[in-house]
Each structure stands twice: as structure tokens, then as C-alpha cells.
Write an enzyme that holds these catalytic residues in place. Structure first.
Site, mmCIF file in Angstrom:
data_model
loop_
_atom_site.group_PDB
_atom_site.id
_atom_site.type_symbol
_atom_site.label_atom_id
_atom_site.label_comp_id
_atom_site.label_asym_id
_atom_site.label_seq_id
_atom_site.Cartn_x
_atom_site.Cartn_y
_atom_site.Cartn_z
ATOM 1 N N ARG A 1 0.191 -1.117 0.134
ATOM 2 C CA ARG A 1 0.162 -0.145 0.372
ATOM 3 C C ARG A 1 1.057 1.262 -0.171
ATOM 4 O O ARG A 1 0.106 2.394 -0.342
ATOM 5 C CB ARG A 1 -0.572 -0.265 1.457
ATOM 6 C CG ARG A 1 -1.938 -1.422 1.453
ATOM 7 C CD ARG A 1 -2.770 -1.319 -0.073
ATOM 8 N NE ARG A 1 -4.191 -2.439 0.078
ATOM 9 C CZ ARG A 1 -3.615 -3.910 -0.636
ATOM 10 N NH1 ARG A 1 -2.672 -3.603 -0.982
ATOM 11 N NH2 ARG A 1 -4.496 -4.431 -0.783
ATOM 12 N N GLU B 1 1.908 2.042 -3.210
ATOM 13 C CA GLU B 1 0.955 1.548 -3.926
ATOM 14 C C GLU B 1 0.638 3.602 -4.429
ATOM 15 O O GLU B 1 0.256 4.852 -5.206
ATOM 16 C CB GLU B 1 -0.294 1.568 -3.501
ATOM 17 C CG GLU B 1 -1.679 2.084 -4.506
ATOM 18 C CD GLU B 1 -2.673 0.857 -4.232
ATOM 19 O OE1 GLU B 1 -2.400 -0.711 -4.853
ATOM 20 O OE2 GLU B 1 -3.697 1.483 -3.830
ATOM 21 N N SER C 1 14.538 14.904 1.494
ATOM 22 C CA SER C 1 15.953 14.581 1.785
ATOM 23 C C SER C 1 15.004 12.913 2.756
ATOM 24 O O SER C 1 14.482 12.994 3.524
ATOM 25 C CB SER C 1 16.919 14.967 2.567
ATOM 26 O OG SER C 1 17.548 14.156 3.276
#
Lengths: 149, 149, 149, 149, 149, 149, 149, 149, 149, 149
Positions: free
Chosen positions: J90, J93, J116
């Protein structure tokens, strides 16, 4: 309009006008590195508006293309990895061969961190050598320490 | 016996003895670059017999391992590409971003050829900087021209 | 304009004029290898300006295309690897089967280095054989020794 | 028992006995190419029973290993493609750069077919050259025509 | 002009004229296998000039396309591997499941060699079966022995 | 216990006993195809209990291994795709070159469906030929029509 | 003409006319599953000629496009695997998590075979649920037993 | 200890004791789906402590293994994708062929969201059919709407 | 019409009009997050009809493009993975470095489940810091528990 | 000794002692984030010597393992990408869907630079919610501007 289209148009103009990257960069901005400006013209960096205006004039670009040169590009110049082109592949090979060595020695000298590829600059020059001239590349990147929290 | 096993044994010995790569390299051969020797200990270069003998003594290696250090390794230090380790990845990223720029500028300065990754040497050092120290890498590689025939 | 577009235009002209690569190469420059010139016309080498001018005239190319033929191309002729075409795949297969053998024997004969693919030349010819003619390829590449530093 | 285990044992024995591939090949069978025999010892070709017996004696192999050397191996010597090792990579690069050129010229000279990688032989030798010795490789492979039916 | 463009034009013509591959192949050359000719029309084999002329006439192709059909194509018909199309995937699956078995049994029966995919022919036919008709494919390829040298 | 371990043990026994796959298959069950049984012994099909018992006795397998031979394996015999081994690669190449042709002709002859790789059988034999013997493979697979619903 | 072009044209027409797939499917053929017809319109199944005629009329397609809808497509609807789209990825994830479980349980219940993806049908519906409605998918595929021979 | 080792030990015990997954699942917990429990035993779900205790007793597992069965595993059951095993591949093929159709129809019926693979359950059963029994799979997953914010 | 074409047109308009994403989002709908709306304009979310109408007016889009903005896109914004662009790569790197840590800690705090990427929202803001400003990202996703059944 | 072996030993000890990551982290160093310490124990960060000593005592590690925990690891926690585990996927994704949006908005707010992943910190907590609790993640990373030179 895609940035690649601008790059292609720039290369076409450079070819037909018989210009070099160094000459183009000097005209666009003699105070910045010609490496940075060449990278921008190849779609990997952005130009400042004044620089883009000069580039547009020199290379015959339209307004849209001039503005696109000022946008931050989606970086990544290689059509595939590993790069098939031998000149570029040799740099990739250095990462393959020296990657773990660089990691060990940066850590040993500096601590747990990296050499920045963002706060980074470089020069490239010809090193005359009786056994055959050499390409000399000097890079410096800021050391960034892993933050502990 | 695989070269990786020697590398692992070297790292184990270095860890338990509390040595640094620079110190090990100095003992093995103070006249060669510690980068080259570190790369050899990590399985990417070979050592000369006298160097390997010193390495074996210092790190407690057996005869087979000593001899393996003198063999030319199957080079390639990265478990996968792109490298997942951030310290190494930043070098890879430089190739991704600057690859085509380096190609253009090498060709412009030298002609149709490459910077050799074989007839190649480098240094790495700390560049003090009030805004944060920098990693400075200097590479020189022989320019090799494409042969026409 | 992309180099691939020039290659396609060259192939179209060659097809319609019924020319062979050997004949084209001979007209462009009888003193250079037809292999090198064919590779250039296929987008893998550059031509010298005089050669490109002859190529343009022979094949009906425009000024932009003629100039592009003089540029150093982004090398890499295979649409994907491993190559799906059987004629090319067989060469790839040789690397797969003989790769480690070549490495061992080059190191045994020469030391720690490579056969250059840049300072390299080759010939290809028909070797008559009663059991079926053979393709004979002779390659020579300069031996390059890993620099110690 | 896997063929890789035999290869590793052979390399261990070669290393400790200080032998060369050429010397080993000569002892195993002076009438066959040392390239073929080296490839077999590296797991890419098979040996004849008499050859394997000599190899086993010379290198201290057991019965199982001797028999394995006579089996036709699952060919493919590269741990990954593109090969990370520079010495092998240069051959791969030649396929990348010259692949389509070879295809065109084989078709032009011979017709619709391939150079066999099975009915194939090769030699590798040192070509003395004042500008630096060269690796010379001569390959011949039977031309095989696509059957029409 | 790319071969894919010819293939697409052929498929468009076939669709609008309501032709079958078998009927087209019969008109182009009743003496050659319709498999071979279909493969040629799909860009995987070449046609002989007389065949291409008939194909051009039947399918309304221009001169450039007719000539392209006589060129030896860059073979490889699958947009990606493994093939996503189920009808083609089943063949790929056979290689996945039976690959090592075929290898073992070819070696056992013939020796160290391969079944040629170049000196190769095949037929495909319907095998009536009360439990459901079957696709019957018969392939023969010349056995090629690894040359020893 | 993994199926690969059984396969390796079977190959070891076969090697030391000097057996052929055909001879082993005949002893295990002369009424089934030796191709099917060889595939099972190589880990791609299952054996019936009575067959496995004979295999275990013949090849010196333990109870666990005998039972594993009766389990339906996780199919897939190739260590990587495309297969690096030339004998197997040629089959893969046929799918690459003929894949779309097979699809077109199966659809033309049968309709919208596939040749099953499950309800499938095959034979492999030597076809004597004065120009060089040929490998003959006959495959039949049930035609399966896409269900409309 | 490529099937993707037809799919794009269909989606454009659907969008501008404000139609749903269910409504389109009902008009094309109320007796077939709207899943099947939607899949056909998206380039994964074929339509029967009468269905294609209705589709063409409803969506404003030309003759070529109508005929293309009756052709058996090169199946495979995903631009890349794993699919980046979350709605589709969840199905892929089910295969990743449950793949081996499905295999074990199909074999345990049925024997050595597969659930056909060809002789296959499915429904998809809304399952009202107070805790949030659910997507209900029912699939049935013919069990196909591996043929022994 | 790795979860794969537990899975292998479970399969070994199941094999030697001649158990089925259904029987094992029933003994471990008759109130949970045997699919869920089989998936847990194959390393894709976790068991509750009481279930794991029963599993350990039934299959002869040690304390470490029993506890590992209660840990949430790193999910992903396929050694490679696409899966080479035909029984599993057919499910993958359904995603390939129907992926975009499912997406369109879920969106049309429910809106902008997905079928959850987490709040998900399924059954698998035999559907008797005179033309050949069928595998019937019923899945329901909670519809999850993309949150707007 | 493809969604990418709409995205490109939107970027062209934004560039020429000198707008920012924040300003565009505010005009399209000040009550929704500018992140969500920017994602929609970049082809990863859908707009509501009233929002799309405003977008079309502001950016000079046609009817087809306006309607396309209301369709649920095929999600996935990266041309390749790992992403070559450094700004995006850093997020990918976080998943590479922290992926297993996040998994362990979510499971420890919540149980066997996931953080939803569907019922998900986020903010991004500038966090002033004397040592250099920071990017602050706050994400919340609904915890979804694996259903037991 | 490999870092993975230490990670496995730590997980084994944690499992048998019934500890949580939070409890372990608190004992190792209550002043550092338990996320950072968990990541170190999972092989992605290093521990300080005093922390490692406590970890060794708590988890029963040897001297070699204690020292390894103080070494900077080769980072990269995912066995493959995209990650097959749903909890980790997830996050991946989110990068896939929001990657380009994040890039645009960071550039719009800050300029040409990155967030960063080195000078970075994060927290993860439970956000109670009547519709279902949520995982809340707060990340801050230093903004790094591309250096112009």
C-alpha cells in the site's frame, strides 16, 4: 508539449547551426557551468528565465519551448538501464565495480550518510598525458548524515 | 571456494579486530591506493601475491583464501540494480541524470570515444566546507578513440 | 530528428534502388571497411563529412539527415535483450556459453584486463566448405590492462 | 550433485596446484582445443570419458564428479545478463553495437539463415602490436539456411 | 517503412476482403506450406519475389510493401514474453513444463546437440476425436551436433 | 523436503548406475510414455504410487522421496526465461517466431479457442534422413473453445 | 488498424453519449453476459457479427471497426504487470496470496489438473451488507485433468 | 527461523501421515474456513494460538514453529510472476484478460473504489456438471470508496 | 482520447497562463484538498462534474477532455519503477528502507491488517527550520483488518 | 556473518521471549524513536555501541552479532519490488499514485529540489476514529535544493 520534443528541437538547431554545447552554454550564461546548462538543454535541469530567453533566441525556439526549459524536468536521461551506449556504460560500470567500495570508504571517513547528488557540482576536463590524454572528472557532493531521532 | 566467502571472512575479521579499511590497506601496501586495495578485499580487484600474503597474515586467512585474493574476480559488486542502498544509489542517480550530458561533452572535447573504466584511477577525500563538509571524488580515465578500419 | 528516422529512410532508399550494403559502402568510401560503414548507416557509428555527403547523394537524403550521419550516435542496435531474432541471438548465445571461458583465457594469456570493444576491428567472410560454407569472423581488440594506482 | 559444485572443485584444485587452463587442457587431451576443454571444465561443454578420467586424476575429482563432466550440461555461464564483469561485458557490447550489422551482412552474403553456434569453432590468440598487443579471435560457424517447406 | 506497417495493412485487407490465411497462401503459392506463407505475411519469414508480387496484387499493396515482404525480417512475433495471449501462452507453457525433458531425451537419443529451429518444418491439422477434436502439430528439425574442435 | 532434492538424487543415481531415461521409464511402467515418466522424474509430473514404488526401488530412494514423486509438483522446469541452454532455447525460439502464426491458424481452423496444454500428449522420435537425421515431435492437444455465457 | 484504436473509439463514444457498459451490452445482446460483451468492447473477446453490427450502429463505428470487433483479439488487457491500478491490483494480490492455496485445494478435490480459464464463466454483483456493501464474484471453470499417455 | 522452513516441515508431516488439507483444517478449527487455515499453513495467513497449538500437536512441530504460525507472515506465495505452474497461471490469466473489465464494471456499479482483498472471503467447491465437473469459486470483498478530502 | 493527452494539455495551459497548482485547485474547488485536485489534473484521480467544468473553463479544455476528467483513471503515475526522478525516488527509497519496519509496527499496534491507500488522506506543508526548512507530510489511512472467515 | 543472520536471530529471540518491538526499543534506548531502533534491528539502520550492548544482552546475541548491529548496513528491506506483502504494497501504491503530484507540489512550494530521505524523521501512531481507527504517519524531511554551479 513534452520536454523530449524541446530537446530534439534543440539538437536539430545545434546541428544545423554547427554550434557546440560549450559555445551555446557560454552564450546562455557564461557564469554558470557549461555542464549544468548542457544538462538543462538535454532535459535534466531547468534554466533560469533569462537563460531560457537567450537559449530560445539562439536556437530559434517558440514561447512554449522557452517556458518548458524553465520547468523542473522529470529527470532520468537514459532510455534503458544498463545503458547500451558504451560511453555512458563505462560510468555505470564504475558504479557496478566500485559501488560497495565507495560506500565503505564514505562511511569510514564521514559516518552513516551519503554524498548528495543534489547539493552536488562537477567539472570535466582534458588531462594531457603522453601515453594518451585522459578525461578528468572532479565531483563534490555535500556529505549528508543520516538523522537520528 | 567462492570469492564472496573470502569477502565475508575479511569483513568478519575486520569487525572483530576493530580495523579500518585505510589501516588494512596501509599494512598491505602503503604504495598503492587504499581504494584499490579496499576494492580488492571486497572482491572487485586482485591483489599481488605479496599483498595477499600480508592480508592473510593480518586478517587470519588460510592458504586457499590468500590465493583467491590474487585471482581476477568476476566483477560486479551490487546485489541488484538499481542499487537499493542510498549511499550507492546516489552514484547511480548521477549516471541517470548526467549520462547523456557526459556523453555529449566527452564527444565534443575528445571525439568519438569513451573514458576508459579500465585504465582508470581515482581519489576520494574530505573537502572541508563551512556549510557542511563535502565528499570530493577525482577520477581520470584514459580517453579511448573508436578505431576506424 | 531522430537517428532511427535516418536509418529507416536509408533502408527505404536501399530497398527501392535495389542496392546492397557492400555496394553502398564501396561508393561511400572504398578505403574503409564495409562493416564499419554499414554499422554507421544502421545508426551505430558515425560517418566522416565526405562520406556522409556521398551517402546523402546516393540515397537521396536531406541536409539534416546528412549531418546526423556525422554525429556520434547513442549506440545500441537491439530492440530488446536477449535479441529475439535468431541470426543475432546466436551471437548472444556465444557470449552466454563462452563468456566465462573467454574471461579465463584472456586473463591467463594477458593478465588482468579486457579486449577493447572500442579499439577494435573485424572482418566477416565466406569460408567455402564441402560440408556447407561457413561464416568466418575475425575480431581483434586491443588488450587493455587494469591500471593499478 | 550439481555441475556448479564440480566447477568450483576444479577451480579450487587448479588454484592450489598452480596450474593454468592451457596446461590442464594439454594434459586432458592435446588434440582438442584448449578453449573447448576449458569451457567443459567451466561447465559449458562435456568431456569424453577418457578426457574426464584424466581430468579427475589431475585435479583429484571423485567418481561422481568424473561422470558429471561427461554429461551434457545445462548451458549458460553468466550469473546475470547483461554481464557485470567488464571483460565479458565487452563481448556483450559487441552484440549490442554490431548485432543488426552482422545480421544484414550475413543475409546479404549468404541468404536467409544464420551462423550456427553449434557447428562452430574458434581460436583465440595474442596478436603482437607495437601500439599494444591485441586479442585476436577467429570464429567460424556453419551457415544454416532457413528451410522452406 | 517498418515491417509492422505492412503486416497491419495485410490484416486490414484480409479483413475487408473476407479472406482466410489458407486461401491467401494458396493464391500466393500452392506449393509452399500455408504456415510458412502466413508467417511471412505476419512478418516472420520472407516471400520470394514472385510470391510477393501475387500477395501485393491480391491484397492491394504498393511497391515498397511488396519489396519489404521479400526482405528477411527482424524475427520475433511476441509483443512481450511470457505472451499474454492464452492461445500462444499454452505453447510457451509446454516449453516451461517440458523444456528439460526434451533436452534430456534429445541428448539421450542423438547426443550433444540440438533440434534446429532453422532447418525446420511443421504441419498443423485437425485430429477428429469423439471426446473433442484435437490440434495436431508435427514438427521436424534437423539434429545438429555440437562440433568438437 | 523439496522436489528439486528428489530430482537431484534421481539424477545422481541414474548417473552412477549408468541408466538411460528410456530404460528407467520402461522399468517404472512400460505402458506409459517415457516422456511423461521422464518429466515426472524431473519434477514436472506426478507418478502413480505403483510407479513411484518401482522408481524408489530402482533408484534407491527413501520413503519421503517416493511419496513426493506422487505429489503434483509446482510445475516450471526452467531456471530462467528465456532459457540459456541452446537445446531448450530453440523451442522457445519457435514460440517467438511462430507464436502469432499458430494463433491465427488455430483460430481459422477451429474458432476462438486454444490447444490445451493439459489434455495434451506427445511423442518424440528420430526421423532418418540422408541429409542428416531429424528430431520429429508430434503433439496433440484438445481444442478448447472459449465459452460464451 | 489496431484493436486498441477501436477500444479508444468505443470509449470516446460511450463517454460523449453518456452510456453505461451495462446499457450498451443490453442493446448489443441481452442474452449474453454484459461482462463478456464489455470485455469484447475492451478488446479481450470477440463479438458475433450481429452483435458487432449493433455495436457499430450504437457507437458510430465504421465498417473496418465493426469487422475488427468480430476478430479474435490478441488478449492481455494490462499495460504492465503487476498492474499499477489499485482496483485491478487487488485481484493480482489475491493470486499472489492465495495462488498456492488454490493449487493445493483444487488438486485435493479434483486431482492433477486445472480450472479452465477458457471454458469459464463468471458473474459480478453487489452484495448489500450493513457494514458496507460487498462486491461478489462467482466464477466457474471446467476442471481439466492432466492427460496421462 | 524462516516461515518457509515451517511450511516445508508441515508439508513433510502431511505427506508422511497421509493427511489432507481439509482434514488438517477441520482438526485445527472446524469453525474457520479450511481455505484460510490452509493458506496459514502455507505461510500466507496467521493462526490463532489455540489453532497453532493444535497444528503443532497434529503435525509434530516444535515450540518455535508453533509460535511462528501465529505471526503475521510476509505475504506472497509465488516464487516468480507470472507463475510458471499452470494451475496457478490460469488465475493470473484471468486477471490479464478480465482486469480492465472488472475495473470498469466495479466503477460502474459502485463508484470510484476497489474490491478489498483484506476484508475478503471466499469459498471453493465442486460444481457437478454432466459435461465435466467445474470448479466454483465465490469471492466477496468489501467495496472501499476512494476518500475525497 | 487518452487521459495522458488531457494531462499534457492541462500542463501546456498552466505553463502558458503562468498558473500554480494551488491557484488552479482553489478555483476548481476551494473545499477540497489541492493535493487531490492536482492528482486528478495529473490523471490519478477523478473530478466531480462541477469541478471539471471549472477546470475546463479555466484551462481551455474541450467537452471530451472535460468529461474525461470525470472518469476514474487507470492509476499509476510513474513511467518506470524505480522512478528515475530524484524527487520521487526519495519516497520510493523510504519504502525500500522502512517497508518491513512499517509492517512490523502496524501489526504490533493494530493487528493483522493494512493502512488503507484508498480510505486515505494527506497534507503536505512547509515546516520552517533554522537549519533548513523541511517538507512535512501527514498521512492517515484507515486501518483495515484481515477478515477471518 | 551476514546482517540477515542477525536479523533472523533477533526475530527468533523476540518470538520466544514474547517481546514487542516497542518494549525492545524502550530497553535499548528510551530516548530514540522506536521506529529507528526497530529499523536497526531489522537491518536497515545502525545502533550505537551502548545500544547494541543492551540489545545483545536482552536478545542473547554474541559479540560478532553485537558488533554487526553497529555497522552501517547495506540498506534495502524488500525481497522484491513491487513488494508482494499487502501491508507494504500500500505504501508502494501511494508512490505510484501520488508520485508525480508530490513532485509538482514540492517544486511549487520549495523550488528545484527534493525532500531528503536521509535528514528525515517520522512518527507513526493510532488515530482513533468512530468509523474505524486510522494509521497516522507524520514524516518530515529536509528540503534540499539542487545546487547551481
Amino acid at each position: 508539449m513534452k520536454r523530449e520534443a524541446v530537446t530534439e528541437k534543440i539538437c536539430d538547431a545545434k546541428r544545423m547551426k554547427g554550434l557546440t554545447w560549450k559555445a551555446i552554454a557560454k552564450k546562455i550564461d557564461p557564469k554558470e557551468s557549461h555542464i549544468l546548462i548542457t544538462a538543462a538543454l538535454l532535459g535534466q535541469m531547468k534554466l533560469e528565465p533569462a537563460q531560457a530567453a537567450k537559449a530560445a533566441k539562439l536556437l530559434g525556439l517558440g514561447k512554449m519551448e522557452e517556458k518548458l526549459l524553465c520547468e523542473i524536468p522529470y529527470r532520468g536521461s537514459l532510455p534503458q538501464v544498463p545503458p547500451t551506449d558504451p560511453t555512458i556504460y563505462r560510468f555505470y560500470e564504475l558504479v557496478q565495480v566500485y559501488g560497495t567500495t565507495w560506500k565503505e570508504l564514505i562511511h569510514e571517513e564521514f559516518g552513516d550518510g551519503i554524498m548528495s547528488a543534489i547539493d552536488f557540482n562537477m567539472t570535466m576536463e582534458r588531462l594531457p598525458d603522453p601515453k594518451g590524454d585522459r578525461v578528468k572528472i572532479v565531483m563534490t557532493g555535500k556529505y549528508l548524515e543520516y538523522k537520528r531521532y
